[in-house]
Design an enzyme around this catalytic site. Structure first.
Site, PDB file in Angstrom:
ATOM      1  N   LEU A  18       0.819  -1.217   0.000  1.00 20.45           N
ATOM      2  CA  LEU A  18       0.000   0.000   0.000  1.00 20.45           C
ATOM      3  C   LEU A  18       0.849   1.263   0.000  1.00 20.45           C
ATOM      4  CD1 LEU A  18      -2.862  -0.990   2.501  1.00 20.45           C
ATOM      5  CD2 LEU A  18      -2.755  -1.274   0.002  1.00 20.45           C
ATOM      6  N   HIS A  19       0.405   2.236  -0.811  1.00 18.32           N
ATOM      7  CA  HIS A  19       1.053   3.553  -0.887  1.00 18.32           C
ATOM      8  C   HIS A  19      -0.031   4.621  -0.884  1.00 18.32           C
ATOM      9  CE1 HIS A  19      -0.209   3.406  -5.057  1.00 18.32           C
ATOM     10  NE2 HIS A  19       0.505   2.305  -5.264  1.00 18.32           N
ATOM     11  N   HIS A  55      -3.292   4.113  -2.951  1.00 23.15           N
ATOM     12  CA  HIS A  55      -4.314   3.277  -2.305  1.00 23.15           C
ATOM     13  C   HIS A  55      -4.999   4.043  -1.164  1.00 23.15           C
ATOM     14  CE1 HIS A  55      -1.233   0.116  -3.603  1.00 23.15           C
ATOM     15  NE2 HIS A  55      -2.291  -0.228  -4.285  1.00 23.15           N
ATOM     16  N   GLN A  62      -4.447 -12.380 -12.989  1.00 26.34           N
ATOM     17  CA  GLN A  62      -4.208 -11.198 -13.817  1.00 26.34           C
ATOM     18  C   GLN A  62      -2.748 -11.016 -14.204  1.00 26.34           C
ATOM     19  OE1 GLN A  62      -5.835  -8.638 -10.560  1.00 26.34           O
ATOM     20  NE2 GLN A  62      -4.357  -7.140 -11.284  1.00 26.34           N
ATOM     21  N   ASP A 111      -5.052   3.412 -13.240  1.00 24.18           N
ATOM     22  CA  ASP A 111      -5.294   2.247 -14.096  1.00 24.18           C
ATOM     23  C   ASP A 111      -6.551   2.516 -14.929  1.00 24.18           C
ATOM     24  OD1 ASP A 111      -3.168   0.249 -13.086  1.00 24.18           O
ATOM     25  OD2 ASP A 111      -4.068   1.042 -11.268  1.00 24.18           O
TER      26      ASP A 111
HETATM   27  P1  AMP Z   1      -3.276  -2.251  -7.139  1.00 19.31           P
HETATM   28  O1  AMP Z   1      -2.893  -2.593  -5.741  1.00 19.31           O
HETATM   29  O2  AMP Z   1      -2.132  -1.835  -7.994  1.00 19.31           O
HETATM   30  O3  AMP Z   1      -4.159  -3.308  -7.778  1.00 19.31           O
HETATM   31  O4  AMP Z   1      -4.193  -0.954  -7.035  1.00 19.31           O
HETATM   32  C1  AMP Z   1      -5.352  -0.939  -6.237  1.00 19.31           C
HETATM   33  C2  AMP Z   1      -6.145   0.310  -6.534  1.00 19.31           C
HETATM   34  O5  AMP Z   1      -5.355   1.462  -6.263  1.00 19.31           O
HETATM   35  C3  AMP Z   1      -6.556   0.389  -8.005  1.00 19.31           C
HETATM   36  O6  AMP Z   1      -7.866   0.928  -8.089  1.00 19.31           O
HETATM   37  C4  AMP Z   1      -5.533   1.345  -8.568  1.00 19.31           C
HETATM   38  O7  AMP Z   1      -5.977   2.031  -9.718  1.00 19.31           O
HETATM   39  C5  AMP Z   1      -5.343   2.282  -7.396  1.00 19.31           C
HETATM   40  N1  AMP Z   1      -4.073   3.012  -7.531  1.00 19.31           N
HETATM   41  C6  AMP Z   1      -2.843   2.482  -7.782  1.00 19.31           C
HETATM   42  N2  AMP Z   1      -1.910   3.457  -7.898  1.00 19.31           N
HETATM   43  C7  AMP Z   1      -2.575   4.634  -7.732  1.00 19.31           C
HETATM   44  C8  AMP Z   1      -2.181   6.007  -7.745  1.00 19.31           C
HETATM   45  N3  AMP Z   1      -0.924   6.388  -7.954  1.00 19.31           N
HETATM   46  N4  AMP Z   1      -3.132   6.955  -7.535  1.00 19.31           N
HETATM   47  C9  AMP Z   1      -4.427   6.595  -7.321  1.00 19.31           C
HETATM   48  N5  AMP Z   1      -4.867   5.319  -7.282  1.00 19.31           N
HETATM   49  C10 AMP Z   1      -3.956   4.349  -7.491  1.00 19.31           C
END
Ligand code: AMP
Length: 279
Positions: free
Chosen positions: A33-34, A37, A61, A150
């Protein structure tokens, strides 16, 4: 914060909330998480009564040559961040909980899943749609939150909700970036210091594309401007640079709005970014 590791436990936890007519917000993630998220968690916190986040690295995926094995995983740190940002319930299923032996049904999102990012990652969006459909059935949220980062995933999820008549509102949060424009991503953890600097070129390319729009609504001119920035920089291998309709990912019927999207490899890391331009 409640941690649920099974579908039964998650459902037991949410049943009284649902009976009390409290709205449920849902933020699906693959962990590491960053701030990207956490910005979605804060949106959910502001919009809904009960905030559920999931952490699950979904093997469906990832392509066979992709980074499933090395994808960053740090559950203890994720749980601390989730709790600090206002998650009420975190769903952390194991692989067999989500895909028990014999699980065979998948969701096919059709042509949208096979173009642009889908052409570079065959099967990726069907894998995303399958796990998100399952998570939607498990959590039964009123509102689900996804990141603009995304962009094609957003289009796929909106189509999934429409096509399968799911009664879930989809809210899209803006892309969180570092100071130099690099979009936050769990995959940024793979970058060396030098690669990290090179990575900001994706955002520079998108801004060049935006600037090129003023010379007319011609996707080819805009795409060329973005590609030139990516191709000019050492240490970056462009994959695509496109100007598309944000819902269909086909050639834009008009530039109102238009989505600029880029993908490139920096070292062994594949990065994507986009800019939604609403005129
Ligand atoms: P992930 O863990 O990469 O599957 O991302 C989980 C959710 O966080 C998805 O809806 C992503 O689009 C969103 N997300 C990832 N990176 C960012 C970002 N830099 N800014 C905003 N939302 C993000």
């Amino acid at each position: 914060m409640k941690v649920a590791r099974t579908i039964a436990d998650l459902r037991r936890t949410l049943a009284p909330e649902r009976r009390a007519a409290r709205t449920i917000g849902f933020v699906p993630t693959m962990g590491a998480l960053h701030e990207g998220h956490l910005s979605l968690v804060r949106l959910a916190r502001a919009r809904t009564d009960v905030v559920v986040a999931s952490i699950f690295v979904n093997p469906l995926q990832f392509g066979p040559a992709e980074d499933l094995a090395r994808y960053p995983r740090d559950e203890a740190s994720d749980l601390a961040k989730a709790e600090a940002s206002g998650v009420d319930v975190v769903f952390v299923p194991g692989l067999e909980e989500m895909y028990p032996p014999g699980a065979a049904t998948t969701v096919d999102v059709g042509p949208l899943g096979t173009i642009v990012e889908g052409a570079a990652r065959p099967g990726h969006f069907n894998g995303v749609a399958t796990v998100v459909a399952k998570l939607f059935n498990i959590v039964e949220p009123d509102v689900a939150f996804f990141g603009q980062k995304d962009a094609q995933q957003v289009a796929v999820i909106k189509q999934l909700v429409r096509d399968l008549d799911l009664d879930i509102e989809i809210v899209v949060g803006p892309t969180e970036r570092d100071a130099d424009g690099l979009a936050l991503s769990s995959r940024n953890a793979y970058l060396s210091a030098v690669e990290r600097q090179v990575g900001s070129t994706l955002h520079v390319a998108l801004r060049a594309g935006e600037a090129a729009i003023t010379s007319g609504d011609d996707p080819a001119i805009v795409e060329k401007a973005m590609w030139a920035v990516l191709a000019d920089r050492d240490g970056i291998e462009p994959d695509y640079a496109v100007a598309v309709d944000p819902d269909t990912f086909m050639a834009p019927a008009s530039f109102r709005p238009v989505l600029l999207a880029v993908a490139a490899r920096v070292g062994t890391t594949r990065l994507i970014d986009n800019l939604l331009i609403e005129r």
